[in-house]
Design a protein around this motif. Structure first.
Motif, PDB file in Angstrom:
ATOM      1  N   THR A 175      33.633  49.309  41.706  1.00  0.00           N
ATOM      2  CA  THR A 175      32.663  48.531  42.483  1.00  0.00           C
ATOM      3  C   THR A 175      31.708  49.428  43.260  1.00  0.00           C
ATOM      4  OG1 THR A 175      34.013  48.344  44.498  1.00  0.00           O
ATOM      5  CG2 THR A 175      34.351  46.676  42.779  1.00  0.00           C
ATOM      6  N   PRO A 218      34.782  40.186  54.413  1.00  0.00           N
ATOM      7  CA  PRO A 218      34.703  40.180  52.947  1.00  0.00           C
ATOM      8  C   PRO A 218      33.786  39.082  52.420  1.00  0.00           C
ATOM      9  CG  PRO A 218      36.974  40.455  53.663  1.00  0.00           C
ATOM     10  CD  PRO A 218      36.177  40.141  54.891  1.00  0.00           C
ATOM     11  N   HIS A 249      34.454  40.036  47.122  1.00  0.00           N
ATOM     12  CA  HIS A 249      35.695  40.731  47.503  1.00  0.00           C
ATOM     13  C   HIS A 249      36.902  39.813  47.323  1.00  0.00           C
ATOM     14  CE1 HIS A 249      32.752  43.022  50.143  1.00  0.00           C
ATOM     15  NE2 HIS A 249      33.347  44.009  49.499  1.00  0.00           N
ATOM     16  N   SER A 297      40.083  40.251  44.735  1.00  0.00           N
ATOM     17  CA  SER A 297      41.462  40.248  45.235  1.00  0.00           C
ATOM     18  C   SER A 297      42.318  39.240  44.468  1.00  0.00           C
ATOM     19  CB  SER A 297      41.459  39.911  46.732  1.00  0.00           C
ATOM     20  OG  SER A 297      42.768  39.724  47.213  1.00  0.00           O
ATOM     21  N   THR A 305      36.580  51.880  44.268  1.00  0.00           N
ATOM     22  CA  THR A 305      35.353  51.481  44.955  1.00  0.00           C
ATOM     23  C   THR A 305      34.582  52.692  45.437  1.00  0.00           C
ATOM     24  OG1 THR A 305      34.364  50.088  46.669  1.00  0.00           O
ATOM     25  CG2 THR A 305      36.475  51.150  47.206  1.00  0.00           C
ATOM     26  N   HIS A 329      37.391  45.538  50.525  1.00  0.00           N
ATOM     27  CA  HIS A 329      38.327  45.124  49.479  1.00  0.00           C
ATOM     28  C   HIS A 329      39.730  44.957  50.070  1.00  0.00           C
ATOM     29  CE1 HIS A 329      35.755  45.260  46.004  1.00  0.00           C
ATOM     30  NE2 HIS A 329      35.351  46.475  46.289  1.00  0.00           N
ATOM     31  N   SER A 336      42.986  43.050  48.469  1.00  0.00           N
ATOM     32  CA  SER A 336      43.256  43.940  47.333  1.00  0.00           C
ATOM     33  C   SER A 336      44.196  45.049  47.785  1.00  0.00           C
ATOM     34  CB  SER A 336      41.950  44.539  46.803  1.00  0.00           C
ATOM     35  OG  SER A 336      41.152  43.547  46.185  1.00  0.00           O
ATOM     36  N   VAL A 390      43.834  49.938  45.337  1.00  0.00           N
ATOM     37  CA  VAL A 390      42.457  50.368  45.573  1.00  0.00           C
ATOM     38  C   VAL A 390      42.399  51.880  45.780  1.00  0.00           C
ATOM     39  CG1 VAL A 390      40.404  50.112  47.026  1.00  0.00           C
ATOM     40  CG2 VAL A 390      41.951  48.166  46.707  1.00  0.00           C
TER      41      VAL A 390
END
Length: 277
Positions: free
Chosen positions: A26, A83, A87, A91, A104, A111, A116, A119
């Protein structure tokens, strides 16, 4: 004119369903709906002046004065951001087993705020500050409060926020700004992020590449991929014959490598994709 999201969502849902072990990369476009400005426009060109360079920050006291003064005004935008639907959707895709790892390029930690768990913060995290001499780490909010107390005349200025906690401010008074220093050794404090001109730690890159090598495909979301640190994953995916899809408003550096390009609003498309899986 409103864009019909349904065909894009159907395309994305099909790609996700066909590749159960997905790595997602991302960029700033995921966070624009959270009120955080992006560096580049839809053509991949800079929208703002080039961010501070690592060498400049480390070697110029004035550069640090300018950075921390602008940060005093811009950091609250990052600190208080919530978020976006994008986002949240990513998740949910992780929770339902579709995302193997999310890499990311953003440093805003949104995130993680959205839930999430798998990550990798490729460029670090802006909510932490590191001493470049003794490696002591601080919460960014604590350093922000110290800076505000030491520079009350700067905090009163009203300016627009820029990407990554920067602010749209130029003033001859930067040389009056009192820069925070490490309380343990007096060393240079720097947000724990990778500045332009610096390198992503090798172990971070290797961890991300290991996950990509074991994945079925790569999906990029909200990134022009103009910076090599993100583009390299598309190059590797192509070398390894792994399908690549991109959801982004505008061009990406990886367009010639893509198996699927979806040029559509990010939050709306991801949200519409969830019920189709």
């Amino acid at each position: 004119m409103l864009m019909n999201i349904t065909p894009h969502a159907e395309q994305l849902a099909a790609f996700i369903s066909e590749h159960p072990r997905l790595v997602v990369l991302t960029g700033a476009g995921v966070s624009t709906d959270s009120g955080i400005p992006a560096y580049r426009d839809k053509q991949g060109n800079w929208q703002h002046a080039t961010p501070v360079q690592h060498h400049e920050f480390m070697n110029s006291h004035y550069a640090r004065q300018r950075y921390w003064a602008r940060s005093l005004l811009g950091w609250p935008t990052i600190r208080d951001a919530q978020p976006s639907p994008a986002h949240v959707a990513l998740s949910k895709l992780e929770q339902s087993g579709h995302i193997h790892l999310l890499i990311t390029q953003n440093v805003d930690r949104l995130h993680q705020k959205a839930g999430s768990r798998q990550v990798i913060d490729l460029h670090g995290r802006s909510d932490k500050v590191k001493c470049m001499q003794c490696a002591q780490r601080y919460n960014r909010t604590y350093i922000h409060e110290l800076s505000a107390q030491a520079n009350p005349h700067f905090e009163q200025i009203q300016v627009a926020a820029k990407p990554d906690g920067d602010a749209d401010l130029e003033t001859e008074q930067f040389n009056l700004f009192k820069v925070p220093e490490c309380s343990a050794c007096g060393g240079i404090l720097k947000p724990d992020v990778v500045y332009f001109g610096d390198n992503v730690p090798k172990e971070t890159v290797f961890s991300a590449l290991d996950a990509l090598q074991n994945a079925d495909a790569l999906l990029t979301v909200g990134s022009s991929l103009m910076v090599y640190s993100g583009y390299r994953f598309c190059k590797k995916a192509a070398e390894w014959n792994k399908p690549i899809a991109a959801l982004n408003l505008g061009v990406t550096r990886a367009d010639p490598l893509l198996n699927l390009k979806i040029n559509a609003p990010i939050s709306e498309t991801l949200t519409a994709t969830l019920p189709l899986l």
